[in-house]
Design a protein around this motif. Structure first.
Motif, PDB file in Angstrom:
ATOM      1  N   UNK A 261      -4.361  17.245  16.065  1.00 28.03           N
ATOM      2  CA  UNK A 261      -3.138  17.534  16.818  1.00 28.03           C
ATOM      3  C   UNK A 261      -1.942  17.673  15.869  1.00 28.03           C
ATOM      4  N   UNK A 262      -0.959  18.488  16.218  1.00 28.26           N
ATOM      5  CA  UNK A 262       0.138  18.796  15.286  1.00 28.26           C
ATOM      6  C   UNK A 262       1.228  17.734  15.188  1.00 28.26           C
ATOM      7  N   UNK A 263       1.209  16.682  15.988  1.00 27.01           N
ATOM      8  CA  UNK A 263       2.312  15.728  15.996  1.00 27.01           C
ATOM      9  C   UNK A 263       2.506  15.040  14.644  1.00 27.01           C
ATOM     10  N   UNK A 264       1.422  14.630  13.991  1.00 30.08           N
ATOM     11  CA  UNK A 264       1.564  13.948  12.698  1.00 30.08           C
ATOM     12  C   UNK A 264       2.112  14.895  11.635  1.00 30.08           C
ATOM     13  N   UNK A 265       1.682  16.145  11.677  1.00 28.71           N
ATOM     14  CA  UNK A 265       2.215  17.127  10.730  1.00 28.71           C
ATOM     15  C   UNK A 265       3.722  17.322  10.953  1.00 28.71           C
ATOM     16  N   UNK A 266       4.135  17.372  12.209  1.00 26.19           N
ATOM     17  CA  UNK A 266       5.568  17.535  12.503  1.00 26.19           C
ATOM     18  C   UNK A 266       6.356  16.309  12.061  1.00 26.19           C
ATOM     19  N   UNK A 267       5.796  15.122  12.280  1.00 31.20           N
ATOM     20  CA  UNK A 267       6.455  13.894  11.827  1.00 31.20           C
ATOM     21  C   UNK A 267       6.561  13.869  10.304  1.00 31.20           C
ATOM     22  N   UNK A 268       5.517  14.312   9.616  1.00 30.66           N
ATOM     23  CA  UNK A 268       5.551  14.390   8.151  1.00 30.66           C
ATOM     24  C   UNK A 268       6.570  15.428   7.689  1.00 30.66           C
ATOM     25  N   UNK A 269       6.685  16.537   8.415  1.00 32.34           N
ATOM     26  CA  UNK A 269       7.666  17.572   8.084  1.00 32.34           C
ATOM     27  C   UNK A 269       9.084  17.009   8.144  1.00 32.34           C
ATOM     28  N   UNK A 270       9.390  16.268   9.219  1.00 33.64           N
ATOM     29  CA  UNK A 270      10.724  15.665   9.378  1.00 33.64           C
ATOM     30  C   UNK A 270      10.949  14.587   8.323  1.00 33.64           C
ATOM     31  N   UNK A 271       9.951  13.740   8.110  1.00 35.77           N
ATOM     32  CA  UNK A 271      10.074  12.658   7.127  1.00 35.77           C
ATOM     33  C   UNK A 271      10.306  13.212   5.729  1.00 35.77           C
ATOM     34  N   UNK A 272       9.549  14.216   5.346  1.00 32.14           N
ATOM     35  CA  UNK A 272       9.681  14.792   4.013  1.00 32.14           C
ATOM     36  C   UNK A 272      11.052  15.392   3.774  1.00 32.14           C
ATOM     37  N   UNK A 273      11.599  16.018   4.796  1.00 33.22           N
ATOM     38  CA  UNK A 273      12.905  16.646   4.631  1.00 33.22           C
ATOM     39  C   UNK A 273      14.065  15.666   4.740  1.00 33.22           C
ATOM     40  N   UNK A 274      13.852  14.526   5.353  1.00 34.27           N
ATOM     41  CA  UNK A 274      14.939  13.555   5.476  1.00 34.27           C
ATOM     42  C   UNK A 274      14.878  12.465   4.408  1.00 34.27           C
ATOM     43  N   UNK A 275      13.681  11.969   4.102  1.00 35.35           N
ATOM     44  CA  UNK A 275      13.553  10.849   3.165  1.00 35.35           C
ATOM     45  C   UNK A 275      13.064  11.312   1.799  1.00 35.35           C
ATOM     46  N   UNK A 276      12.162  12.272   1.774  1.00 32.54           N
ATOM     47  CA  UNK A 276      11.610  12.751   0.514  1.00 32.54           C
ATOM     48  C   UNK A 276      10.106  12.911   0.611  1.00 32.54           C
ATOM     49  N   UNK A 277       9.516  13.371  -0.496  1.00 33.89           N
ATOM     50  CA  UNK A 277       8.095  13.698  -0.500  1.00 33.89           C
ATOM     51  C   UNK A 277       7.241  12.690  -1.258  1.00 33.89           C
TER      52      UNK A 277
ATOM     53  N   UNK B  90       0.810  -1.228   0.000  1.00 36.59           N
ATOM     54  CA  UNK B  90       0.000   0.000   0.000  1.00 36.59           C
ATOM     55  C   UNK B  90       0.840   1.272   0.000  1.00 36.59           C
ATOM     56  N   UNK B  91       2.141   1.144   0.110  1.00 37.83           N
ATOM     57  CA  UNK B  91       3.002   2.330   0.204  1.00 37.83           C
ATOM     58  C   UNK B  91       2.937   3.220  -1.029  1.00 37.83           C
ATOM     59  N   UNK B  92       2.784   2.646  -2.186  1.00 41.55           N
ATOM     60  CA  UNK B  92       2.858   3.425  -3.425  1.00 41.55           C
ATOM     61  C   UNK B  92       1.501   3.687  -4.069  1.00 41.55           C
ATOM     62  N   UNK B  93       0.427   3.421  -3.373  1.00 41.13           N
ATOM     63  CA  UNK B  93      -0.895   3.746  -3.901  1.00 41.13           C
ATOM     64  C   UNK B  93      -1.032   5.257  -4.041  1.00 41.13           C
ATOM     65  N   UNK B  94      -1.923   5.722  -4.913  1.00 40.92           N
ATOM     66  CA  UNK B  94      -2.130   7.176  -5.015  1.00 40.92           C
ATOM     67  C   UNK B  94      -2.562   7.764  -3.670  1.00 40.92           C
ATOM     68  N   UNK B  95      -2.152   9.009  -3.439  1.00 41.97           N
ATOM     69  CA  UNK B  95      -2.447   9.648  -2.157  1.00 41.97           C
ATOM     70  C   UNK B  95      -3.913  10.047  -2.060  1.00 41.97           C
ATOM     71  N   UNK B  96      -4.458   9.949  -0.863  1.00 46.48           N
ATOM     72  CA  UNK B  96      -5.810  10.391  -0.585  1.00 46.48           C
ATOM     73  C   UNK B  96      -5.779  11.894  -0.339  1.00 46.48           C
ATOM     74  N   UNK B  97      -6.968  12.477  -0.220  1.00 48.07           N
ATOM     75  CA  UNK B  97      -7.051  13.924  -0.016  1.00 48.07           C
ATOM     76  C   UNK B  97      -6.337  14.346   1.263  1.00 48.07           C
ATOM     77  N   UNK B  98      -6.604  13.658   2.364  1.00 49.90           N
ATOM     78  CA  UNK B  98      -6.002  14.072   3.631  1.00 49.90           C
ATOM     79  C   UNK B  98      -4.477  13.904   3.620  1.00 49.90           C
ATOM     80  N   UNK B  99      -3.986  12.900   2.894  1.00 49.41           N
ATOM     81  CA  UNK B  99      -2.540  12.731   2.778  1.00 49.41           C
ATOM     82  C   UNK B  99      -1.919  13.844   1.939  1.00 49.41           C
ATOM     83  N   UNK B 100      -2.622  14.243   0.895  1.00 52.10           N
ATOM     84  CA  UNK B 100      -2.143  15.350   0.064  1.00 52.10           C
ATOM     85  C   UNK B 100      -2.152  16.649   0.864  1.00 52.10           C
ATOM     86  N   UNK B 101      -3.190  16.853   1.664  1.00 52.61           N
ATOM     87  CA  UNK B 101      -3.274  18.030   2.528  1.00 52.61           C
ATOM     88  C   UNK B 101      -2.124  18.041   3.534  1.00 52.61           C
ATOM     89  N   UNK B 102      -1.851  16.881   4.141  1.00 52.67           N
ATOM     90  CA  UNK B 102      -0.754  16.785   5.099  1.00 52.67           C
ATOM     91  C   UNK B 102       0.580  17.076   4.424  1.00 52.67           C
TER      92      UNK B 102
END
Length: 168
Positions: free
Chosen positions: A106-122, A73-85
């Motif tokens: 809560x902001x924790x998932x957004x912060x985790x996505x921020x770190x993940x995007x900048x370290x691994x990619x988008x 499921x990792x490479x399935x197209x993104x859902x709306x909420x995932x695209x928003x995040x």
């Protein structure tokens, strides 16, 4: 009647030769040796490898199963909420906090996505990787907690398998 293993296919990769062997309900990869241009496999090696695989602890099998069910499921197209995040996580950190102040989540998932995007990619896979890791950890936690509450190992396995399912 003894069932003999059936050689299903031979895989050659990087100089390593392995075979996919099936004997009824069990299918495993076993190493092969090349001698004089002929491929041989050891029945003894096959038996000991199968015994070692079966004897692995339950938590290993639960981990492998949880990963195997989530990876496709990792490479399935993104859902709306995932695209928003992803859109929020791509903002600079100070602007992201300003935007999420008005959000109900809560902001924790957004912060985790921020770190993940900048370290691994988008990519989809990169942004879903934390969910995969946390999902696998949750399966193992359910298993360990069920055992900690003095339930039978079979009950712990059933509880962990029920945790496999993502209830979206």
């Amino acid at each position: 009647v003894r069932k003999f293993p059936v050689l299903t296919r031979v895989i050659v990769s990087g100089g390593l030769i392995v075979a996919w062997v099936s004997s009824g309900t069990l299918s495993i990869l076993i190493p092969l040796a090349m001698v004089g241009g002929f491929l041989f496999y050891s029945q003894k090696a096959y038996s000991s490898l199968a015994a070692r695989l079966i004897a692995l602890p339950h938590w290993v099998w639960l981990t492998v199963g949880a990963i195997a069910l989530r990876v496709p499921r990792l490479t399935e197209p993104m859902w709306y909420d995932e695209t928003f995040t992803r859109g929020l996580a791509m903002l600079p950190l100070d602007k992201m906090f300003t935007v999420i102040m008005g959000d109900v989540h809560p902001p924790l998932w957004y912060m985790l996505s921020w770190v993940t995007g900048r370290t691994i990619g988008w990519s989809e896979a990169a942004l879903r990787l934390p969910a995969l890791v946390l999902g696998v950890v949750s399966v193992l936690l359910v298993y360990r907690l069920t055992l900690a509450f003095q339930f039978d190992r079979r009950v712990a396995l059933v509880a962990a398998v029920l945790a496999y399912r993502d209830w979206e």
